[in-house]
Write a protein that holds these residues in place. Structure first.
Motif, PDB file in Angstrom:
ATOM      1  N   VAL A   1       6.991  10.780  -2.080  1.00 54.00           N
ATOM      2  CA  VAL A   1       5.704  11.094  -1.436  1.00 54.00           C
ATOM      3  C   VAL A   1       4.903   9.795  -1.515  1.00 54.00           C
ATOM      4  N   LEU A   2       3.891   9.617  -0.694  1.00 55.70           N
ATOM      5  CA  LEU A   2       3.007   8.445  -0.839  1.00 55.70           C
ATOM      6  C   LEU A   2       2.091   8.705  -2.033  1.00 55.70           C
ATOM      7  N   VAL A   3       2.282   7.932  -3.076  1.00 56.46           N
ATOM      8  CA  VAL A   3       1.600   8.252  -4.340  1.00 56.46           C
ATOM      9  C   VAL A   3       1.067   7.005  -5.037  1.00 56.46           C
ATOM     10  N   TYR A   4       0.233   7.240  -6.054  1.00 56.58           N
ATOM     11  CA  TYR A   4      -0.051   6.222  -7.047  1.00 56.58           C
ATOM     12  C   TYR A   4      -0.068   6.902  -8.404  1.00 56.58           C
ATOM     13  N   TYR A   5      -0.154   6.095  -9.491  1.00 59.13           N
ATOM     14  CA  TYR A   5       0.011   6.615 -10.834  1.00 59.13           C
ATOM     15  C   TYR A   5      -1.162   6.258 -11.715  1.00 59.13           C
ATOM     16  N   GLU A   6      -1.320   7.107 -12.713  1.00 61.62           N
ATOM     17  CA  GLU A   6      -2.228   6.769 -13.801  1.00 61.62           C
ATOM     18  C   GLU A   6      -1.545   7.245 -15.067  1.00 61.62           C
ATOM     19  N   VAL A   7      -1.656   6.438 -16.145  1.00 61.39           N
ATOM     20  CA  VAL A   7      -1.156   6.916 -17.439  1.00 61.39           C
ATOM     21  C   VAL A   7      -2.386   7.201 -18.297  1.00 61.39           C
TER      22      VAL A   7
ATOM     23  N   LYS B   1       1.579  17.688   4.142  1.00 65.85           N
ATOM     24  CA  LYS B   1       0.250  17.254   4.606  1.00 65.85           C
ATOM     25  C   LYS B   1       0.322  15.814   5.121  1.00 65.85           C
ATOM     26  N   GLN B   2       0.982  14.957   4.342  1.00 67.85           N
ATOM     27  CA  GLN B   2       1.061  13.540   4.710  1.00 67.85           C
ATOM     28  C   GLN B   2       1.845  13.358   6.009  1.00 67.85           C
TER      29      GLN B   2
ATOM     30  N   ASN C   1       0.295  10.696 -14.803  1.00 67.92           N
ATOM     31  CA  ASN C   1      -0.283  11.441 -13.687  1.00 67.92           C
ATOM     32  C   ASN C   1       0.200  10.859 -12.373  1.00 67.92           C
ATOM     33  N   ILE C   2       0.768  11.719 -11.569  1.00 68.91           N
ATOM     34  CA  ILE C   2       1.226  11.309 -10.235  1.00 68.91           C
ATOM     35  C   ILE C   2       0.222  11.866  -9.237  1.00 68.91           C
ATOM     36  N   VAL C   3      -0.333  10.992  -8.416  1.00 67.73           N
ATOM     37  CA  VAL C   3      -1.407  11.401  -7.510  1.00 67.73           C
ATOM     38  C   VAL C   3      -0.977  11.173  -6.062  1.00 67.73           C
ATOM     39  N   PRO C   4      -0.643  12.223  -5.314  1.00 69.38           N
ATOM     40  CA  PRO C   4      -0.330  12.040  -3.886  1.00 69.38           C
ATOM     41  C   PRO C   4      -1.543  11.478  -3.161  1.00 69.38           C
ATOM     42  N   ALA C   5      -1.298  10.427  -2.366  1.00 68.73           N
ATOM     43  CA  ALA C   5      -2.400   9.713  -1.716  1.00 68.73           C
ATOM     44  C   ALA C   5      -2.636  10.251  -0.300  1.00 68.73           C
ATOM     45  N   ASP C   6      -3.052  11.519  -0.229  1.00 64.28           N
ATOM     46  CA  ASP C   6      -3.147  12.168   1.087  1.00 64.28           C
ATOM     47  C   ASP C   6      -4.212  11.518   1.977  1.00 64.28           C
ATOM     48  N   ALA C   7      -5.382  11.251   1.405  1.00 61.26           N
ATOM     49  CA  ALA C   7      -6.466  10.681   2.219  1.00 61.26           C
ATOM     50  C   ALA C   7      -6.081   9.300   2.725  1.00 61.26           C
ATOM     51  N   LEU C   8      -5.394   8.568   1.871  1.00 58.02           N
ATOM     52  CA  LEU C   8      -4.958   7.228   2.270  1.00 58.02           C
ATOM     53  C   LEU C   8      -3.874   7.305   3.336  1.00 58.02           C
ATOM     54  N   ALA C   9      -3.081   8.350   3.270  1.00 63.76           N
ATOM     55  CA  ALA C   9      -2.040   8.529   4.294  1.00 63.76           C
ATOM     56  C   ALA C   9      -2.693   8.695   5.660  1.00 63.76           C
ATOM     57  N   GLN C  10      -3.811   9.389   5.662  1.00 63.43           N
ATOM     58  CA  GLN C  10      -4.531   9.585   6.924  1.00 63.43           C
ATOM     59  C   GLN C  10      -5.035   8.242   7.454  1.00 63.43           C
ATOM     60  N   GLN C  11      -5.584   7.427   6.565  1.00 64.40           N
ATOM     61  CA  GLN C  11      -6.076   6.088   6.980  1.00 64.40           C
ATOM     62  C   GLN C  11      -4.919   5.247   7.495  1.00 64.40           C
ATOM     63  N   LEU C  12      -3.847   5.322   6.790  1.00 69.77           N
ATOM     64  CA  LEU C  12      -2.648   4.552   7.149  1.00 69.77           C
ATOM     65  C   LEU C  12      -2.193   4.915   8.556  1.00 69.77           C
TER      66      LEU C  12
ATOM     67  N   ALA D   1       8.690  -8.032   5.991  1.00 65.34           N
ATOM     68  CA  ALA D   1       8.577  -6.836   5.146  1.00 65.34           C
ATOM     69  C   ALA D   1       7.408  -6.962   4.176  1.00 65.34           C
ATOM     70  N   LYS D   2       6.697  -5.854   4.006  1.00 62.25           N
ATOM     71  CA  LYS D   2       5.565  -5.825   3.065  1.00 62.25           C
ATOM     72  C   LYS D   2       5.671  -4.556   2.238  1.00 62.25           C
ATOM     73  N   TYR D   3       5.114  -4.622   1.020  1.00 59.00           N
ATOM     74  CA  TYR D   3       5.080  -3.427   0.180  1.00 59.00           C
ATOM     75  C   TYR D   3       3.733  -2.733   0.342  1.00 59.00           C
ATOM     76  N   LEU D   4       3.790  -1.417   0.442  1.00 63.72           N
ATOM     77  CA  LEU D   4       2.590  -0.603   0.656  1.00 63.72           C
ATOM     78  C   LEU D   4       2.170  -0.014  -0.689  1.00 63.72           C
ATOM     79  N   GLN D   5       1.044  -0.471  -1.166  1.00 63.62           N
ATOM     80  CA  GLN D   5       0.616  -0.036  -2.496  1.00 63.62           C
ATOM     81  C   GLN D   5      -0.629   0.834  -2.377  1.00 63.62           C
ATOM     82  N   PHE D   6      -0.686   1.899  -3.153  1.00 61.11           N
ATOM     83  CA  PHE D   6      -1.837   2.801  -3.108  1.00 61.11           C
ATOM     84  C   PHE D   6      -2.544   2.789  -4.464  1.00 61.11           C
ATOM     85  N   ASP D   7      -3.867   2.967  -4.405  1.00 60.00           N
ATOM     86  CA  ASP D   7      -4.582   3.380  -5.609  1.00 60.00           C
ATOM     87  C   ASP D   7      -5.614   4.421  -5.167  1.00 60.00           C
TER      88      ASP D   7
END
Lengths: 209, 639
Positions: free
Chosen positions: B336-342, B388-389, B348-359, B239-245
């Protein structure tokens, strides 16, 4: 003795010209061993697994002969059902007929005979079961024979092994077989079915070295 | 090196006893027929004896015909006979099938790669083993009097009422959803009471990731917060954790998790029977399990620096309102596949759509297990983002599997599945249990609507006054399959698993092709074995482990109910299909009994698998039995 009403009914059904009726009779006779009740009023679920604790019904030899006749029927389903109905009897004639049916051309019949031996669960059938486990062309029949060996109690196996100190056993064909342990080890090594080999390993643990 | 779950699954091969099982089923068939006939005969006699002399004879007969069937309905019919040798052969065949599935797993595993999101929960299970335990808990709750049982208790009185209700009647399988403050009080009381407890990685995604990684499947997990409070160490080594930025996605170790990160909590009480507490009318006569489920992630407010939440999507920002606006403990849970910024006061919640495509392109998952996508997020842009994802995954031919629950918005789910680039094949499948299927398709259900775009009415027919048969279950599942336009649907039962697939769409899908029936059947056999083993391995309470091992030692007896269900369903379905579709009744019957599946012309196919194992969900830690089943079947079938 199981109720006369049942036995007479079965005898009539076995003589009925309609094969379905004969089959129904054989099915009921077989199931009566697993779920005995003298009369309809005494029907209760006793649990087929506690076979040793239940007093088994005694059926007449007349009925036995009628069932034995079905072991030679043209329809393999009839022969198979007859084999499973014969579990009530332990006399030489019945056992010899069942042994002969282990060579039946139809695998359903052979499977049914093995199941009959499994239900009876006696160590006397060990050589027959081992031979089937080693030589039957059908994987399922070989596997079932090994499962049937699992139904023979360890005490009965021990007693049986003591009675054949040389370890060699004679099968129904008059051929001398190796010790059960060696037969099972051959099966483990040579059978190309992983299911059969696994069951042989499991059966092997029931025997001494 | 094998995990303990893998080892235990291989051990299950030793519990297969076809000869014993065949005898038991034959005896059951015989008993059912004879006892049934006798019971009907006796009931009619008693009826007539009581009525005689009070009412005219012809009226007594008429009333008897209204109350009782003419004849007892046995399991076999003229066209579908049930001989002892049929039963023996059928049972021998199924034992061989199950052995082959387990043996193949033991030798080769199931080499698959899956994406798993989003719901991961800290499951805290407290064991109530005696009246003393219960009294201690009650004392720490302030010796409050029980209130009213509610689905969403807002105070400890009502929460206590829920707990007592479920202890007294474990068949209720209690899940309740208290507010965060009440949940916190219950948790603290259990800790202060000194009850023995264990923590597990829970939630649908948590349970799915657990069982699959322990089976050796490569699992990539994404959940909104990789909190250190979650039991990541329960996962298998694959098992691995999938992290987005904002630049990339990364696969990192799930363990140990980030400090001071929000997480969801479930507080459960596992009852060990054999005690009572008269002051509150509590009597624990059977094992039971009650779950107090936190709906939102929580965190000590001292760690929260923001005041409101925005979603940043496609260059715009959108406010996301929720319970966190009024309760500083509560955090949002974007499935949703996301990453965060404070940034200052904003989270701020940012859906990682482009990264989902790469994934999707790079990872080539066999399936994505995304149970939560059926819930509305309450934020339009995020709902668009998940659509979209998921479409990106689907474009890369990665199917989505969802475990349906009655709280899902089925119109939203249907919307997510719409617009498949592959014609009739949607690349979606779903699982659910029979109770959920019933809730969704009976008269109490609602018409679902998604923004006026899609309306879905899942109602089929009302639930029966007596317990529903397997044919009704099948008809409901077939209906839901069509309503949602899934490729296949899986209903995991206690006695019989069944799956239905749409033939034409599945023939367009490489992973399924013409093999769908066999794959579904074998998957279901494997899944149920995984469920019972997961329940054993994840249950540390010695008394409960002993109970389950005792049941397993019964061997053949366990499978009787499964084979009974198979015989019953085969008989009902063959008759129904013969009447409705003009198919050959006997062919359907024997195909189901021996092969375990039947294809109804070009329309659909149905696969079945009898359950060989004990169903002890009520007293083992098995909040995820349905999730385990669904995960294993989806991973196996879509691979």
């Amino acid at each position: 003795m199981i109720g006369r009403e049942f036995q007479e009914r079965w005898s009539r059904m076995l003589q009925d010209p309609v094969p379905e009726t004969q089959l129904r009779a054989l099915t009921e006779i077989g199931q009566a061993y697993l779920n005995p009740a003298a009369t309809l009023e005494e029907v209760t679920f006793v649990g087929a697994l506690k076979t040793k604790e239940i007093e088994r019904p005694k059926l007449s030899t007349l009925l036995r002969d009628a069932v034995l006749g079905k072991l030679k029927a043209e329809d393999p389903n009839m022969r198979a059902e007859a084999a499973l109905a014969l579990v009530h009897w332990r006399d030489e004639k019945t056992i010899d007929s069942l042994r002969e049916s282990l060579s039946d051309s139809d695998s359903t019949v052979r499977l049914a005979v093995v199941q009959a031996f499994a239900v009876m669960g006696e160590a006397n059938y060990l050589p027959d079961l081992l031979e089937v486990a080693q030589n039957d062309p059908e994987e399922l029949v070989r596997a079932h024979a090994l499962l049937a060996i699992g139904r023979i109690s360890k005490e009965a196996i021990c007693d049986w092994e003591k009675e054949s100190p040389s370890g060699a056993i004679r099968t129904r064909g008059g051929i001398t077989m190796l010790k059960p342990v060696l037969v099972l080890e051959q099966i483990i090594k040579l059978d190309n079915s992983s299911y059969v080999a696994f069951l042989a390993q499991k059966a092997r643990k029931r025997f001494g070295d | 090196m094998r995990t303990s779950l893998q080892g235990e699954m291989c051990e299950l091969r030793h519990h297969l006893e076809a000869a014993d099982c065949a005898s038991a089923v034959c005896a059951t068939v015989n008993w059912f027929t004879r006892a049934g006939e006798q019971a009907l005969h006796s009931a009619k006699s008693i009826w007539k004896a009581n009525m005689a002399g009070r009412l005219p004879d012809d009226l007594v007969d008429l009333l008897a015909r209204w109350c009782f069937p003419e004849e007892f309905d046995p399991l076999e019919t003229k066209r579908t006979s049930l001989r002892n040798n049929d039963i023996t052969a059928m049972i021998a065949e199924w034992h061989r099938k199950l052995f082959n599935v387990l043996d193949s797993f033991c030798r080769a595993g199931i080499p698959r790669k899956v994406l798993c999101g989003f719901n991961m929960v800290d499951d805290l299970i407290f064991y109530v083993t005696s009246a003393k335990d219960f009294e201690s808990l009650w004392k720490e709750l302030g010796n409050v009097s029980p209130g009213t049982r509610q689905r969403k208790p807002q105070n400890v009185n009502d929460a206590l009422a829920c707990l007592i209700d479920i202890i007294n009647d474990p068949t209720k399988q209690g899940k309740v959803y208290p507010d965060p403050a009440t949940l916190s009080q219950i948790n603290n009381a259990a800790v202060q009471a000194g009850l023995h407890s264990e923590r597990f990685l829970g939630g649908a995604a948590g349970n799915m990731a657990y069982v699959l990684s322990q089976m050796g499947v490569e699992v990539h997990i994404h959940c909104p917060y990789r909190s250190d409070r979650l039991r990541w160490d329960e996962l298998g080594p694959t098992a691995k954790y999938l992290q987005f930025d904002n630049a990339q996605y990364r696969l990192i170790s799930a363990y140990p998790g980030a400090l001071n990160s929000p997480h969801k909590i479930t507080v459960g009480f596992q009852t060990i029977p054999g005690w009572s507490f008269p002051p509150l009318n509590v009597s624990a006569s059977q094992p039971g399990r009650s779950l107090f489920i936190g709906e939102h992630p929580v965190l000590n407010p001292q760690y929260r620096s923001w005041t409101n939440v925005q979603v940043l999507w496609q260059g715009q920002s959108y406010r996301w309102n929720g319970p966190w606006d009024n309760d500083r403990m509560v955090w949002p849970y974007p499935a949703v596949l996301v990453y965060y910024e404070v940034g200052g006061q904003q989270l701020n919640i940012v859906p990682a759509d482009a990264l989902a495509q790469q994934l999707a392109t790079r990872e080539k998952y066999d399936v994505a297990l995304l149970k939560d996508v059926g819930h509305r997020l309450g934020q339009a842009q995020m709902e668009q983002a998940i659509k979209k994802q998921l479409d990106e995954l689907r474009r890369a031919r990665i199917p989505i599997h969802v475990e349906i629950s009655p709280s899902h918005n089925l119109a939203f789910l249907r919307y997510l599945m719409s617009s498949s680039p592959y014609g009739n094949a949607t690349y979606w499948s779903a699982g659910l249990n029979p109770d959920e299927l019933l809730d969704i398709t009976d008269g109490d259900t609602k018409v679902w609507d998604y923004n006026g775009q899609i309306k879905l009415n899942p109602y089929l027919f009302p639930k029966s006054g007596t317990s529903e048969g397997l044919l009704q279950r099948f008809v409901r599942a077939l209906y839901l399959l069509g309503q949602l336009e899934l490729d296949w649907i899986y209903v995991h039962g206690n006695e019989l698993d069944m799956a239905i697939w749409r033939k034409k769409p599945c023939e367009l899908i490489d992973q399924l092709g013409s093999n769908a029936g066999e794959k579904l059947r074998d998957a279901m056999l494997l899944a149920k074995a995984a469920v019972v083993v997961a329940m054993i391995v994840r249950n540390p309470a010695p008394q409960l482990r002993q109970l389950i091992n005792q049941r397993l030692a019964e061997g053949a007896a366990l499978a009787v109910k499964g084979f009974w269900a198979l015989l019953s369903f085969a008989r009902e379905l063959s008759k129904w299909a013969a009447d409705r579709y003009g198919q050959n009744e006997q062919v359907i019957y024997y195909d189901l009994l021996y092969k375990g599946f039947y294809e109804m012309g070009t329309k659909f196919g149905v696969a079945v698998a009898p359950v060989f194992w004990p169903d002890e969900a009520q007293y083992l830690h098995s909040t995820g039995a349905g999730d385990y089943s669904s995960a294993v079947v989806a991973a196996y079938v879509w691979g």
